[in-house]
Design a protein around this motif. Structure first.
Motif, PDB file in Angstrom:
ATOM      1  N   TRP A  33      34.867  33.542  45.261  1.00 15.65           N
ATOM      2  CA  TRP A  33      34.450  34.223  44.276  1.00 15.65           C
ATOM      3  C   TRP A  33      33.989  33.547  43.017  1.00 15.65           C
ATOM      4  N   ARG A 111      30.169  41.020  44.748  1.00 11.36           N
ATOM      5  CA  ARG A 111      31.150  42.095  44.658  1.00 11.36           C
ATOM      6  C   ARG A 111      31.045  42.395  42.962  1.00 11.36           C
ATOM      7  N   ARG A 128      31.821  45.779  47.329  1.00  8.46           N
ATOM      8  CA  ARG A 128      31.512  44.428  47.805  1.00  8.46           C
ATOM      9  C   ARG A 128      30.118  44.838  48.577  1.00  8.46           C
ATOM     10  N   PRO A 164      39.399  43.753  41.377  1.00  8.30           N
ATOM     11  CA  PRO A 164      39.843  42.279  41.169  1.00  8.30           C
ATOM     12  C   PRO A 164      40.228  41.854  40.055  1.00  8.30           C
ATOM     13  N   GLN A 166      41.665  40.991  36.471  1.00  6.44           N
ATOM     14  CA  GLN A 166      43.240  40.781  36.182  1.00  6.44           C
ATOM     15  C   GLN A 166      43.371  40.939  34.683  1.00  6.44           C
ATOM     16  N   VAL A 174      45.215  34.515  41.731  1.00  7.55           N
ATOM     17  CA  VAL A 174      45.100  35.572  42.903  1.00  7.55           C
ATOM     18  C   VAL A 174      44.625  35.193  44.064  1.00  7.55           C
ATOM     19  N   SER A 176      43.014  36.315  47.575  1.00  4.03           N
ATOM     20  CA  SER A 176      42.221  37.503  47.961  1.00  4.03           C
ATOM     21  C   SER A 176      42.152  37.432  49.408  1.00  4.03           C
ATOM     22  N   TYR A 177      42.244  36.198  50.207  1.00  2.00           N
ATOM     23  CA  TYR A 177      41.999  36.184  51.540  1.00  2.00           C
ATOM     24  C   TYR A 177      42.775  34.906  52.133  1.00  2.00           C
ATOM     25  N   GLY A 193      40.803  32.508  46.694  1.00  2.00           N
ATOM     26  CA  GLY A 193      41.060  33.443  45.365  1.00  2.00           C
ATOM     27  C   GLY A 193      40.564  32.881  44.197  1.00  2.00           C
ATOM     28  N   SER A 242      51.254  34.221  41.945  1.00  5.17           N
ATOM     29  CA  SER A 242      50.382  35.468  42.367  1.00  5.17           C
ATOM     30  C   SER A 242      51.101  36.324  42.936  1.00  5.17           C
ATOM     31  N   PHE A 245      50.183  37.904  49.007  1.00  6.97           N
ATOM     32  CA  PHE A 245      49.264  38.422  49.854  1.00  6.97           C
ATOM     33  C   PHE A 245      49.734  38.421  51.382  1.00  6.97           C
TER      34      PHE A 245
END
Length: 251
Positions: A33, A111, A128, A164, A166, A174, A176-177, A193, A242, A245
């Motif tokens: 992102w 997003r 998203r 998302p 922060q 961060v 994210s996946y 992330g 982080s 996750f």
């Protein structure tokens, strides 16, 4: 004595600039992102899709059922370029490319989210969407800043997501996946992330693992020996660790 109805304690008036939009420069499964910088004029809409359900009981009046919601948005962005390459910022390059392409090349993964100046971001104002793009140069005068007018048209409904944002000064990484799912002992995984530059460690289920920080949004790591199931993945930099996750690993 004021006649104004008092607001609840801790209330603040929202600002027009408290919104953000990111462009996915990676894949859908492993997103990278990139925030759209120097944007303004964010104006999302969620147009309704209706079906006529009129019957005699309505006695001649219209009666429409809302059966779906689309997504569309407009915004503007300044045309900042690199003096070395001549290219726009990467997120604008992606927008320009999609606006000139066809087929899947014309689709962007984006997003959007609430990003307040102070306080907690709204958990209900983040989503998203897959979109197509229309673009035009807004300022074309002889002494104006280059600005683009962007229109997004959703391909189907948007997906509500966890906000998302922060914080304006946040530098803690961060996650994210993590992909691919079910990767097992010794396999390589991609952690996606933000804030990964200068990463000092990566842990999977508490075990430190070998890793390479490809860029600020992507880390490649080796899955350690362990049992299949849900395990926490944490990336740490000098700014902190982080939030864990949860990744489903294989054996």
């Amino acid at each position: 004595m004021s006649n104004a109805v008092p607001l609840p304690a801790g209330t603040v008036l929202g600002k027009s600039y408290e919104h953000g939009i990111d462009i996915n420069l990676g894949t859908y499964a492993s997103p990278s992102w990139q925030p759209v910088r120097r944007m303004s004029g964010w104006a999302p809409t969620f147009p309704k899709v209706t079906t006529d359900v009129t019957t005699y009981d309505d006695r001649g009046a219209t009666n429409e059922e809302v059966t779906g919601r689309g997504f569309a948005a407009d915004f503007t962005v300044q045309g900042n370029r690199s003096t070395t390459t001549g290219l726009y910022l990467p997120e604008l390059e992606a927008i320009v490319a999609a606006a000139r392409a066809k087929g899947e090349g014309a689709v962007l993964d984006i997003r959007f989210y609430h990003k307040p100046e102070t306080g907690t971001p709204s958990p209900n104002d983040a989503g998203r969407a897959q979109v197509t793009v229309e673009l035009s140069r807004q300022n074309t005068g002889n002494a104006e800043t280059e600005t683009f007018a962007i229109s997004l048209a959703g391909k189907g409904e948007y997906e509500p997501i966890e906000n998302p944002f922060q914080g304006w000064g946040a530098t803690v990484p961060v996650v994210s996946y993590v992909s691919p799912p079910n990767a097992g002992d010794g396999d390589l995984i991609t952690i996606s992330g933000s804030g990964f530059l200068g990463a000092t460690s990566v842990t999977i289920d508490g075990d430190e693992v070998e890793f390479t920080a490809v860029n600020g949004a992507s880390v490649i790591a080796v899955v350690p020996v362990g049992e299949a199931g849900a395990v926490p993945v944490v990336v740490t930099t000098e700014a902190g660790a982080s939030t864990a996750f949860t990744f489903t690993r294989g054996a």
